[in-house]
Design a protein around this motif. Structure first.
Motif, PDB file in Angstrom:
ATOM      1  N   UNK A   1       0.788  -1.222   0.000  1.00 57.38           N
ATOM      2  CA  UNK A   1       0.000   0.000   0.000  1.00 57.38           C
ATOM      3  C   UNK A   1       0.821   1.274   0.000  1.00 57.38           C
ATOM      4  N   UNK A   2       0.112   2.394  -0.023  1.00 54.56           N
ATOM      5  CA  UNK A   2       0.744   3.706  -0.176  1.00 54.56           C
ATOM      6  C   UNK A   2       1.691   4.049   0.964  1.00 54.56           C
ATOM      7  N   UNK A   3       1.323   3.718   2.196  1.00 54.86           N
ATOM      8  CA  UNK A   3       2.165   4.074   3.333  1.00 54.86           C
ATOM      9  C   UNK A   3       3.524   3.406   3.254  1.00 54.86           C
ATOM     10  N   UNK A   4       3.540   2.114   2.915  1.00 52.43           N
ATOM     11  CA  UNK A   4       4.822   1.416   2.818  1.00 52.43           C
ATOM     12  C   UNK A   4       5.616   1.883   1.610  1.00 52.43           C
TER      13      UNK A   4
ATOM     14  N   UNK B   1      -7.337   2.996  -4.821  1.00 47.24           N
ATOM     15  CA  UNK B   1      -8.739   3.384  -4.632  1.00 47.24           C
ATOM     16  C   UNK B   1      -9.515   3.260  -5.936  1.00 47.24           C
ATOM     17  N   UNK B   2      -8.879   3.703  -7.020  1.00 47.11           N
ATOM     18  CA  UNK B   2      -9.557   3.734  -8.317  1.00 47.11           C
ATOM     19  C   UNK B   2      -9.937   2.344  -8.808  1.00 47.11           C
ATOM     20  N   UNK B   3      -9.093   1.348  -8.529  1.00 43.38           N
ATOM     21  CA  UNK B   3      -9.429   0.001  -9.013  1.00 43.38           C
ATOM     22  C   UNK B   3     -10.700  -0.515  -8.342  1.00 43.38           C
ATOM     23  N   UNK B   4     -10.928  -0.124  -7.086  1.00 42.52           N
ATOM     24  CA  UNK B   4     -12.177  -0.494  -6.425  1.00 42.52           C
ATOM     25  C   UNK B   4     -13.354   0.280  -6.976  1.00 42.52           C
ATOM     26  N   UNK B   5     -13.140   1.575  -7.179  1.00 39.51           N
ATOM     27  CA  UNK B   5     -14.209   2.422  -7.707  1.00 39.51           C
ATOM     28  C   UNK B   5     -14.672   1.961  -9.080  1.00 39.51           C
ATOM     29  N   UNK B   6     -13.728   1.661  -9.952  1.00 43.28           N
ATOM     30  CA  UNK B   6     -14.063   1.345 -11.343  1.00 43.28           C
ATOM     31  C   UNK B   6     -14.859   0.053 -11.475  1.00 43.28           C
ATOM     32  N   UNK B   7     -14.492  -0.977 -10.704  1.00 41.75           N
ATOM     33  CA  UNK B   7     -15.229  -2.240 -10.845  1.00 41.75           C
ATOM     34  C   UNK B   7     -16.659  -2.092 -10.342  1.00 41.75           C
ATOM     35  N   UNK B   8     -16.863  -1.288  -9.286  1.00 36.78           N
ATOM     36  CA  UNK B   8     -18.224  -1.067  -8.783  1.00 36.78           C
ATOM     37  C   UNK B   8     -19.021  -0.230  -9.775  1.00 36.78           C
ATOM     38  N   UNK B   9     -18.398   0.811 -10.325  1.00 40.61           N
ATOM     39  CA  UNK B   9     -19.089   1.636 -11.319  1.00 40.61           C
ATOM     40  C   UNK B   9     -19.438   0.825 -12.567  1.00 40.61           C
ATOM     41  N   UNK B  10     -18.529  -0.064 -12.972  1.00 37.96           N
ATOM     42  CA  UNK B  10     -18.803  -0.915 -14.131  1.00 37.96           C
ATOM     43  C   UNK B  10     -19.995  -1.828 -13.854  1.00 37.96           C
TER      44      UNK B  10
ATOM     45  N   UNK C   1      -7.143   1.932   1.021  1.00 41.87           N
ATOM     46  CA  UNK C   1      -7.448   2.706  -0.191  1.00 41.87           C
ATOM     47  C   UNK C   1      -8.520   2.028  -1.035  1.00 41.87           C
ATOM     48  N   UNK C   2      -8.421   0.708  -1.191  1.00 43.17           N
ATOM     49  CA  UNK C   2      -9.410  -0.002  -2.001  1.00 43.17           C
ATOM     50  C   UNK C   2     -10.773   0.013  -1.332  1.00 43.17           C
ATOM     51  N   UNK C   3     -10.799  -0.107  -0.017  1.00 44.60           N
ATOM     52  CA  UNK C   3     -12.067   0.029   0.710  1.00 44.60           C
ATOM     53  C   UNK C   3     -12.661   1.414   0.476  1.00 44.60           C
ATOM     54  N   UNK C   4     -11.809   2.427   0.531  1.00 51.69           N
ATOM     55  CA  UNK C   4     -12.261   3.786   0.245  1.00 51.69           C
ATOM     56  C   UNK C   4     -12.853   3.875  -1.159  1.00 51.69           C
ATOM     57  N   UNK C   5     -12.189   3.225  -2.109  1.00 51.50           N
ATOM     58  CA  UNK C   5     -12.627   3.277  -3.503  1.00 51.50           C
ATOM     59  C   UNK C   5     -14.002   2.686  -3.734  1.00 51.50           C
ATOM     60  N   UNK C   6     -14.299   1.588  -3.055  1.00 54.86           N
ATOM     61  CA  UNK C   6     -15.619   0.974  -3.249  1.00 54.86           C
ATOM     62  C   UNK C   6     -16.691   1.677  -2.430  1.00 54.86           C
ATOM     63  N   UNK C   7     -16.311   2.125  -1.238  1.00 55.09           N
ATOM     64  CA  UNK C   7     -17.301   2.743  -0.357  1.00 55.09           C
ATOM     65  C   UNK C   7     -17.715   4.132  -0.821  1.00 55.09           C
TER      66      UNK C   7
ATOM     67  N   UNK D   1      -3.425   3.981  12.593  1.00 57.47           N
ATOM     68  CA  UNK D   1      -4.452   4.425  13.549  1.00 57.47           C
ATOM     69  C   UNK D   1      -5.420   5.391  12.876  1.00 57.47           C
ATOM     70  N   UNK D   2      -4.907   6.283  12.050  1.00 58.43           N
ATOM     71  CA  UNK D   2      -5.763   7.226  11.333  1.00 58.43           C
ATOM     72  C   UNK D   2      -6.727   6.497  10.408  1.00 58.43           C
ATOM     73  N   UNK D   3      -6.227   5.453   9.733  1.00 57.76           N
ATOM     74  CA  UNK D   3      -7.061   4.668   8.823  1.00 57.76           C
ATOM     75  C   UNK D   3      -8.172   3.955   9.577  1.00 57.76           C
ATOM     76  N   UNK D   4      -7.842   3.379  10.723  1.00 58.13           N
ATOM     77  CA  UNK D   4      -8.847   2.668  11.510  1.00 58.13           C
ATOM     78  C   UNK D   4      -9.886   3.631  12.069  1.00 58.13           C
ATOM     79  N   UNK D   5      -9.453   4.808  12.483  1.00 63.32           N
ATOM     80  CA  UNK D   5     -10.409   5.815  12.959  1.00 63.32           C
ATOM     81  C   UNK D   5     -11.320   6.277  11.823  1.00 63.32           C
ATOM     82  N   UNK D   6     -10.750   6.415  10.621  1.00 65.62           N
ATOM     83  CA  UNK D   6     -11.559   6.765   9.464  1.00 65.62           C
ATOM     84  C   UNK D   6     -12.598   5.703   9.158  1.00 65.62           C
TER      85      UNK D   6
END
Length: 210
Positions: free
Chosen positions: A45-48, A73-82, A119-125, A152-157
């Motif tokens: 992921x992006x952080x690493x 994020x985009x790969x999750x968004x695109x498959x749901x939009x498709x 990020x992928x969870x963000x993309x689909x949600x 921690x920020x991700x889990x809080x989000x």
């Protein structure tokens, strides 16, 4: 053959394979010449990507981190939009979302290794629960700015998304909220090592603005 003629099955398979694309690995190798799967947290992921690339090329690290975040994020968004475009049911779209996330976390191209899934969870949600996800994103941004601990920020989000769904959304639009809880479980499960380090006070901070 009738099995593969089912549009739902096709989308489930495609969602998993698209979700499996390890953009962090590809970008870090192509532009920085490093393998993030053998350095840092070994996450894709992006952080690493940011942390590992920063060791050798600080000027490039932030760019690759942002690109990884956006593409994951985009790969999750695109498959749901498709799926929406071809008229899949909302129940099926949630299945597509879960499989895209599983692909990222357990990539078919990396022997079922992968990232933490944020990020992928963000993309689909953002497609399926836009307002709660925007609120969760704000929680993440504020937490990241103040705490400077990515996990921690991700889990809080994520908690922000769930609570906002209870408060501001009428569920998921289907009979159960279980798909959202499955997504949350996957992300939290992948963060267990981080959670342990947070409890011990050993989780590393990351200077996101540098």
């Amino acid at each position: 053959m009738e099995f593969f003629g089912n549009i739902n099955i096709i989308f489930f398979i495609v969602a998993y394979l698209v979700g499996s694309i390890p953009f962090g690995v590809i970008l870090a190798k192509q532009f920085a010449g490093v393998d993030v799967t053998s350095s840092g947290s070994k996450s894709i992921g992006a952080t690493n990507v940011l942390r590992v690339v920063k060791e050798t090329n600080p000027a490039l690290a932030k760019k690759l981190g942002i690109a990884t975040l956006a593409l994951d994020a985009l790969k999750g968004t695109l498959v749901v939009l498709a799926g929406m475009y071809v008229g899949l049911s909302l129940e099926t779209l949630w299945g597509v979302a879960i499989l895209a996330l599983l692909g990222h976390c357990y990539s078919a191209y990396l022997k079922l290794e992968g990232g933490k899934g944020v990020a992928t969870a963000l993309g689909v949600l953002i497609v399926l629960l836009p307002i709660p996800t925007i609120i969760g994103g704000l929680v993440w941004a504020i937490s990241a700015k103040v705490l400077k601990i990515s996990s921690l920020s991700s889990l809080l989000g994520l908690i922000g998304v769930i609570v906002s769904t209870w408060v501001f959304a009428d569920g998921l639009g289907i009979e159960s909220n279980i798909p959202l809880y499955i997504i949350a479980f996957i992300v939290i499960y992948k963060h267990i090592p981080n959670i342990v380090r947070i409890i011990k006070g050993e989780e590393k901070k990351i200077e996101i603005n540098n």
